[in-house]
Design a protein around this motif. Structure first.
Motif, PDB file in Angstrom:
ATOM      1  N   VAL A 108     -18.213  -0.719   2.342  1.00 40.07           N
ATOM      2  CA  VAL A 108     -17.708   0.479   1.666  1.00 40.07           C
ATOM      3  C   VAL A 108     -16.800   1.261   2.607  1.00 40.07           C
ATOM      4  O   VAL A 108     -15.722   1.735   2.223  1.00 40.07           O
ATOM      5  CB  VAL A 108     -18.872   1.361   1.185  1.00 40.07           C
ATOM      6  CG1 VAL A 108     -18.355   2.661   0.582  1.00 40.07           C
ATOM      7  CG2 VAL A 108     -19.727   0.601   0.186  1.00 40.07           C
ATOM      8  N   THR A 109     -17.235   1.399   3.852  1.00 41.21           N
ATOM      9  CA  THR A 109     -16.483   2.181   4.825  1.00 41.21           C
ATOM     10  C   THR A 109     -15.119   1.553   5.110  1.00 41.21           C
ATOM     11  O   THR A 109     -14.107   2.260   5.187  1.00 41.21           O
ATOM     12  CB  THR A 109     -17.281   2.316   6.127  1.00 41.21           C
ATOM     13  OG1 THR A 109     -18.587   2.825   5.826  1.00 41.21           O
ATOM     14  CG2 THR A 109     -16.608   3.262   7.100  1.00 41.21           C
ATOM     15  N   VAL A 110     -15.082   0.248   5.273  1.00 40.51           N
ATOM     16  CA  VAL A 110     -13.813  -0.438   5.527  1.00 40.51           C
ATOM     17  C   VAL A 110     -12.845  -0.221   4.363  1.00 40.51           C
ATOM     18  O   VAL A 110     -11.651   0.030   4.559  1.00 40.51           O
ATOM     19  CB  VAL A 110     -14.048  -1.937   5.776  1.00 40.51           C
ATOM     20  CG1 VAL A 110     -12.732  -2.713   5.693  1.00 40.51           C
ATOM     21  CG2 VAL A 110     -14.705  -2.162   7.128  1.00 40.51           C
ATOM     22  N   SER A 111     -13.353  -0.298   3.135  1.00 36.18           N
ATOM     23  CA  SER A 111     -12.510  -0.097   1.957  1.00 36.18           C
ATOM     24  C   SER A 111     -11.899   1.302   1.955  1.00 36.18           C
ATOM     25  O   SER A 111     -10.700   1.476   1.673  1.00 36.18           O
ATOM     26  CB  SER A 111     -13.335  -0.316   0.683  1.00 36.18           C
ATOM     27  OG  SER A 111     -12.566  -0.050  -0.465  1.00 36.18           O
ATOM     28  N   THR A 112     -12.704   2.312   2.278  1.00 34.54           N
ATOM     29  CA  THR A 112     -12.200   3.690   2.323  1.00 34.54           C
ATOM     30  C   THR A 112     -11.211   3.867   3.464  1.00 34.54           C
ATOM     31  O   THR A 112     -10.186   4.546   3.321  1.00 34.54           O
ATOM     32  CB  THR A 112     -13.368   4.676   2.488  1.00 34.54           C
ATOM     33  OG1 THR A 112     -14.333   4.444   1.450  1.00 34.54           O
ATOM     34  CG2 THR A 112     -12.898   6.107   2.421  1.00 34.54           C
ATOM     35  N   PHE A 113     -11.511   3.275   4.598  1.00 35.35           N
ATOM     36  CA  PHE A 113     -10.615   3.329   5.755  1.00 35.35           C
ATOM     37  C   PHE A 113      -9.236   2.798   5.371  1.00 35.35           C
ATOM     38  O   PHE A 113      -8.198   3.421   5.650  1.00 35.35           O
ATOM     39  CB  PHE A 113     -11.220   2.483   6.890  1.00 35.35           C
ATOM     40  CG  PHE A 113     -10.574   2.649   8.232  1.00 35.35           C
ATOM     41  CD1 PHE A 113      -9.316   2.124   8.499  1.00 35.35           C
ATOM     42  CD2 PHE A 113     -11.229   3.319   9.250  1.00 35.35           C
ATOM     43  CE1 PHE A 113      -8.727   2.260   9.734  1.00 35.35           C
ATOM     44  CE2 PHE A 113     -10.647   3.475  10.497  1.00 35.35           C
ATOM     45  CZ  PHE A 113      -9.393   2.937  10.739  1.00 35.35           C
ATOM     46  N   ARG A 114      -9.220   1.650   4.734  1.00 38.32           N
ATOM     47  CA  ARG A 114      -7.947   1.042   4.337  1.00 38.32           C
ATOM     48  C   ARG A 114      -7.199   1.919   3.339  1.00 38.32           C
ATOM     49  O   ARG A 114      -5.966   2.025   3.394  1.00 38.32           O
ATOM     50  CB  ARG A 114      -8.207  -0.339   3.736  1.00 38.32           C
ATOM     51  CG  ARG A 114      -8.661  -1.384   4.752  1.00 38.32           C
ATOM     52  CD  ARG A 114      -8.983  -2.697   4.048  1.00 38.32           C
ATOM     53  NE  ARG A 114      -9.254  -3.768   4.986  1.00 38.32           N
ATOM     54  CZ  ARG A 114      -9.591  -5.007   4.626  1.00 38.32           C
ATOM     55  NH1 ARG A 114      -9.704  -5.298   3.325  1.00 38.32           N
ATOM     56  NH2 ARG A 114      -9.813  -5.938   5.527  1.00 38.32           N
ATOM     57  N   ALA A 115      -7.936   2.567   2.436  1.00 40.25           N
ATOM     58  CA  ALA A 115      -7.303   3.420   1.436  1.00 40.25           C
ATOM     59  C   ALA A 115      -6.576   4.588   2.089  1.00 40.25           C
ATOM     60  O   ALA A 115      -5.446   4.938   1.698  1.00 40.25           O
ATOM     61  CB  ALA A 115      -8.342   3.928   0.445  1.00 40.25           C
ATOM     62  N   ILE A 116      -7.193   5.199   3.098  1.00 39.43           N
ATOM     63  CA  ILE A 116      -6.554   6.321   3.800  1.00 39.43           C
ATOM     64  C   ILE A 116      -5.339   5.832   4.573  1.00 39.43           C
ATOM     65  O   ILE A 116      -4.280   6.476   4.580  1.00 39.43           O
ATOM     66  CB  ILE A 116      -7.561   7.013   4.744  1.00 39.43           C
ATOM     67  CG1 ILE A 116      -8.686   7.657   3.937  1.00 39.43           C
ATOM     68  CG2 ILE A 116      -6.854   8.057   5.611  1.00 39.43           C
ATOM     69  CD1 ILE A 116      -9.804   8.220   4.792  1.00 39.43           C
ATOM     70  N   SER A 117      -5.466   4.678   5.214  1.00 38.84           N
ATOM     71  CA  SER A 117      -4.357   4.115   5.967  1.00 38.84           C
ATOM     72  C   SER A 117      -3.155   3.863   5.067  1.00 38.84           C
ATOM     73  O   SER A 117      -2.007   4.142   5.428  1.00 38.84           O
ATOM     74  CB  SER A 117      -4.790   2.810   6.644  1.00 38.84           C
ATOM     75  OG  SER A 117      -3.724   2.228   7.368  1.00 38.84           O
ATOM     76  N   LYS A 118      -3.396   3.347   3.864  1.00 43.53           N
ATOM     77  CA  LYS A 118      -2.306   3.079   2.922  1.00 43.53           C
ATOM     78  C   LYS A 118      -1.697   4.386   2.396  1.00 43.53           C
ATOM     79  O   LYS A 118      -0.488   4.467   2.154  1.00 43.53           O
ATOM     80  CB  LYS A 118      -2.823   2.243   1.758  1.00 43.53           C
ATOM     81  CG  LYS A 118      -3.187   0.819   2.132  1.00 43.53           C
ATOM     82  CD  LYS A 118      -3.800   0.084   0.943  1.00 43.53           C
ATOM     83  CE  LYS A 118      -4.212  -1.330   1.302  1.00 43.53           C
ATOM     84  NZ  LYS A 118      -4.877  -2.026   0.165  1.00 43.53           N
ATOM     85  N   MET A 119      -2.528   5.411   2.226  1.00 43.95           N
ATOM     86  CA  MET A 119      -2.053   6.690   1.712  1.00 43.95           C
ATOM     87  C   MET A 119      -1.173   7.410   2.733  1.00 43.95           C
ATOM     88  O   MET A 119      -0.222   8.119   2.376  1.00 43.95           O
ATOM     89  CB  MET A 119      -3.251   7.571   1.337  1.00 43.95           C
ATOM     90  CG  MET A 119      -2.895   8.827   0.568  1.00 43.95           C
ATOM     91  SD  MET A 119      -4.370   9.815   0.154  1.00 43.95           S
ATOM     92  CE  MET A 119      -5.321   8.641  -0.813  1.00 43.95           C
ATOM     93  N   PHE A 120      -1.474   7.220   4.018  1.00 45.54           N
ATOM     94  CA  PHE A 120      -0.731   7.890   5.089  1.00 45.54           C
ATOM     95  C   PHE A 120      -0.001   6.833   5.928  1.00 45.54           C
ATOM     96  O   PHE A 120       1.096   6.443   5.593  1.00 45.54           O
ATOM     97  CB  PHE A 120      -1.677   8.752   5.913  1.00 45.54           C
ATOM     98  CG  PHE A 120      -2.248   9.908   5.142  1.00 45.54           C
ATOM     99  CD1 PHE A 120      -1.615  11.140   5.135  1.00 45.54           C
ATOM    100  CD2 PHE A 120      -3.420   9.773   4.402  1.00 45.54           C
ATOM    101  CE1 PHE A 120      -2.118  12.212   4.415  1.00 45.54           C
ATOM    102  CE2 PHE A 120      -3.939  10.832   3.662  1.00 45.54           C
ATOM    103  CZ  PHE A 120      -3.280  12.048   3.669  1.00 45.54           C
ATOM    104  N   SER A 121      -0.643   6.366   6.995  1.00 41.06           N
ATOM    105  CA  SER A 121      -0.111   5.253   7.789  1.00 41.06           C
ATOM    106  C   SER A 121      -1.195   4.844   8.776  1.00 41.06           C
ATOM    107  O   SER A 121      -2.133   5.617   9.035  1.00 41.06           O
ATOM    108  CB  SER A 121       1.156   5.662   8.544  1.00 41.06           C
ATOM    109  OG  SER A 121       0.833   6.298   9.776  1.00 41.06           O
TER     110      SER A 121
END
Length: 312
Positions: A108-121
């Motif tokens: 779950v944490t990895v999925s959220t991490f990736r989502a923030i990275s895609k939203m910003f950089s």
């Protein structure tokens, strides 16, 4: 308790927060304070209460810290629209539940991490593999295996990883000693061996395009490992044009390399209940969490033993 207006002649770096996990548990409270344009910050050492402006023009950047940003994701678009600048420190260790039983599963944490990275950089979000806890069930082989797996999942989604070995504050040591009844024994590892392990982790990280930084563990610095500044005005300057010369390095503890910031969190309020946590002294966190109100000017509302403040 004394309340003072925090007056600054420069945009303030706001830490959200070293003292508790605001994105995981207090997101609605935080957003209410953003909409109001100010909050109260309680200094646990001087006992001063500062009124801190949260208006976009007064905030140089928010530095968010969390083990679980998933509940906070819905608020990020609003913050971007309002013009706030943000970086994220995301703690992801994959430790067994005996050490952090209320932290979401790594998947779950990895999925959220990736989502923030895609939203910003990838430069906006830093990974914290912290703390490194060496025990009979999490020895060096465990960490090399776990770290390699997480690097594989996070490679391309971040450029930095911050590490440190567990700081054995008396309260943390007592909790770890209590785990011996469950067959979990803390391992005593000399600093030279810690540094050698850190170099191996740094080499693994480099294979995935990630640089390794040491937080408050200067004996790890050297070779592949750099000194961390978790609140890093130089990074904020590179991302947002913040003027580095306006800010000074102001450590929060021994060997800390952080630049100055104002923290709006409160100790003893994080329900994660991690064994190694320095921010919770005992069993008060759950009770304090129940006492918070989304409309309170401070994280803990009037009547709680931690803080007595004025309202709007």
């Amino acid at each position: 308790m004394e309340e003072k207006m925090a007056l600054f002649n420069k945009p303030r770096i706001v830490s959200v927060s070293r003292r508790t996990d605001i994105p995981a548990f207090y997101g609605e409270w935080f957003m209410q304070r953003v909409r109001k344009g100010w909050t109260l910050s309680h200094n646990p050492f001087s006992h001063r209460v500062l009124r801190v402006s949260l208006r976009p023009e007064d905030v140089g950047a928010f530095v968010f810290w969390s083990k679980n940003f998933a509940p906070f994701l819905p608020y990020l678009a609003e913050l971007k629209t309002l013009g706030y600048k943000m970086t994220f420190l995301y703690t992801l260790t994959g430790l067994p539940g005996v050490f952090e039983g209320r932290v979401p599963d790594a998947e779950v944490t990895v999925s959220t991490f990736r989502a923030i990275s895609k939203m910003f950089s990838p430069r906006h979000i830093q990974w914290r593999y912290d703390p490194i806890l060496l025990t009979s069930v999490t020895d060096e082989k465990f960490h090399l295996r776990r770290f390699r797996d997480l690097c594989r999942r996070l490679g391309g989604y971040t450029t930095r990883c911050y590490i440190s070995f567990v700081n054995l504050y008396p309260k943390v040591e007592r909790r770890l000693q209590a785990l011996e009844k469950k067959g979990v024994k803390l391992l005593s590892v000399p600093e030279a061996e810690q540094a050698a392990l850190a170099q191996r982790l740094a080499e693994i990280a480099a294979e995935h395009g990630i640089e390794l930084y040491s937080c408050c563990n200067d004996h790890l610095v050297g070779g592949w490992v750099k000194k961390a500044r978790c609140v890093d005005a130089e990074l904020l300057a590179a991302l947002f044009g913040l003027e580095v010369g306006l800010y000074r390095i102001k450590p929060t503890r021994k060997q800390c390399g952080c630049y100055e910031s104002v923290d709006i969190g409160t100790y003893d309020t994080c329900p994660h209940g991690c064994i190694y946590c320095y921010a919770n002294a005992g069993s008060k966190a759950g009770k304090n969490y129940l006492h918070h109100g989304p409309n309170s000017p401070a994280l803990i509302s009037r009547g709680n033993s931690l803080m007595d403040t004025t309202s709007d």
